[in-house]
Design an enzyme around this catalytic site. Structure first.
Site, PDB file in Angstrom:
ATOM      1  CE  LYS A  44      -3.885  -2.245   2.256  1.00  0.00           C
ATOM      2  NZ  LYS A  44      -4.549  -2.617   3.495  1.00  0.00           N
ATOM      3  CD  GLN A  63      -3.792  -4.422   6.442  1.00  0.00           C
ATOM      4  OE1 GLN A  63      -3.900  -3.383   5.798  1.00  0.00           O
ATOM      5  NE2 GLN A  63      -4.104  -5.594   5.936  1.00  0.00           N
ATOM      6  CG  ASP A  65     -10.415  -0.123   4.929  1.00  0.00           C
ATOM      7  OD1 ASP A  65     -10.044  -0.636   3.865  1.00  0.00           O
ATOM      8  OD2 ASP A  65      -9.798  -0.230   6.007  1.00  0.00           O
TER       9      ASP A  65
HETATM   10  N1  GUN Z   1      -7.047  -6.674   5.799  1.00  0.00           N
HETATM   11  C1  GUN Z   1      -7.286  -7.399   4.683  1.00  0.00           C
HETATM   12  N2  GUN Z   1      -7.977  -6.678   3.780  1.00  0.00           N
HETATM   13  C2  GUN Z   1      -8.181  -5.462   4.330  1.00  0.00           C
HETATM   14  C3  GUN Z   1      -8.829  -4.265   3.888  1.00  0.00           C
HETATM   15  O1  GUN Z   1      -9.385  -4.176   2.788  1.00  0.00           O
HETATM   16  N3  GUN Z   1      -8.806  -3.222   4.754  1.00  0.00           N
HETATM   17  C4  GUN Z   1      -8.228  -3.291   5.974  1.00  0.00           C
HETATM   18  N4  GUN Z   1      -8.264  -2.221   6.758  1.00  0.00           N
HETATM   19  N5  GUN Z   1      -7.624  -4.380   6.426  1.00  0.00           N
HETATM   20  C5  GUN Z   1      -7.590  -5.458   5.600  1.00  0.00           C
END
Ligand code: GUN
Length: 281
Positions: A52, A96, A119
């Site tokens: 990311k 996350q 998100d």
């Molecule tokens: N962990 C796995 N996929 C995601 C996601 O799309 N967002 C977040 N915040 N954590 C994740």
């Protein structure tokens, strides 16, 4: 059969976003900022967060990762979120998942200012999406949606079957398809005859976490099939769709890996830029 190239689509989206960031920079004299909070040392989470950060830097966003040990108190995280909520240089906040057990996931999600919730997990954004109002849209379903629209720009009246009803994927995916005037059926582990439901579909989105569940004879000729699954098996990583079988029937199919995955991160960048733009109005 069209093999949907998610890597290429994501690279194209990133290139567009990079241009947009440059334009925003010249217009506002600042760039959108993404802050990711990473708690603990789970390897998959570390890999996701690193990717990311790399992608955010690549398109010119201001990117920051805040790391805490597994033992961090919930209060510390909530206070940090409050601080980021009031920080004008932060356009998007992502915590996350998964979180350590002693931290209440819902409390953390609800602490994030909905206008910075990249998100799309905050109940305000969930509600806005289901009411058809402007909102942040969860990154994976948004990525699926953009891939489907590339194959079939007009989805009106199409029959779509979503396999899986998670808050992360199935439910928001359903809302996006409904907004496009699809007739949507949500199916899940208790659905009586999943094969019969899938056979009706012009579009199938499989997001249920069961390796190779969707078989060749479940898919109508010329259906578009999107595979969200990432399942570790003895034969390596496979999706929720039996790729070899379904590729003989489908009009278009995403591979795993290289399908939906790369679009998810590109959509996170898009959401960050969209949050920034809404904050400048
Ligand atoms: N962990 C796995 N996929 C995601 C996601 O799309 N967002 C977040 N915040 N954590 C994740």
């Amino acid at each position: 059969m069209i093999l949907i190239n998610g890597k290429k689509a994501a690279a194209e989206l990133r290139a567009e976003l990079k241009e947009e960031v440059a334009e925003l920079k010249s217009k506002h004299n600042k760039v959108p900022g993404l802050t990711v909070i990473l708690i603990g040392d789970l390897t998959p989470s570390q890999i996701y967060v690193r990717n990311k950060e790399k992608s955010a830097n690549e398109v010119g966003l201001k990117s920051e990762v805040i790391k805490y040990p597994d033992s961090v108190e919930e209060k510390t995280v909530l206070e940090k979120i409050q601080e980021l909520n009031s920080d004008e240089t932060v356009s998007g906040i992502l915590v996350q998942l998964p979180l350590p057990k002693h931290i209440d996931k819902q409390k953390v999600i609800e602490a994030i200012d909905p206008s910075k919730d990249v998100d799309g997990f905050h109940p305000m954004n969930v509600g806005n999406l289901s009411s058809g109002y402007e909102s942040s849209i969860p990154c994976t379903p948004l990525g699926c949606y953009l891939l489907i629209k590339k194959i079939e720009p007009n989805l009106s009246g199409k029959k779509a079957v979503v396999v899986g009803r998670s808050n992360l994927n199935g439910k928001p995916m359903t809302q996006l398809l409904l907004k496009e005037n699809c007739t949507v059926t949500i199916t899940h582990s208790k659905t009586k005859d999943l094969k019969a439901e899938c056979l009706e579909a012009d579009i199938i989105v499989a997001a249920v976490g069961i390796p190779e569940l969707v078989r060749g004879d479940w898919v109508k000729k010329d259906a578009i099939v999107i595979d969200v699954g990432i399942n570790k098996t003895d034969n390596g990583i496979v999706g929720d769709v039996h790729f070899d079988e379904v590729s003989k029937n489908a009009k278009a199919l995403t591979p795993v890996p290289g399908g939906v995955g790369p679009m998810t991160i590109a959509c996170l960048l898009k959401n960050t830029i969209d949050c920034f733009k809404r904050s400048q109005i």
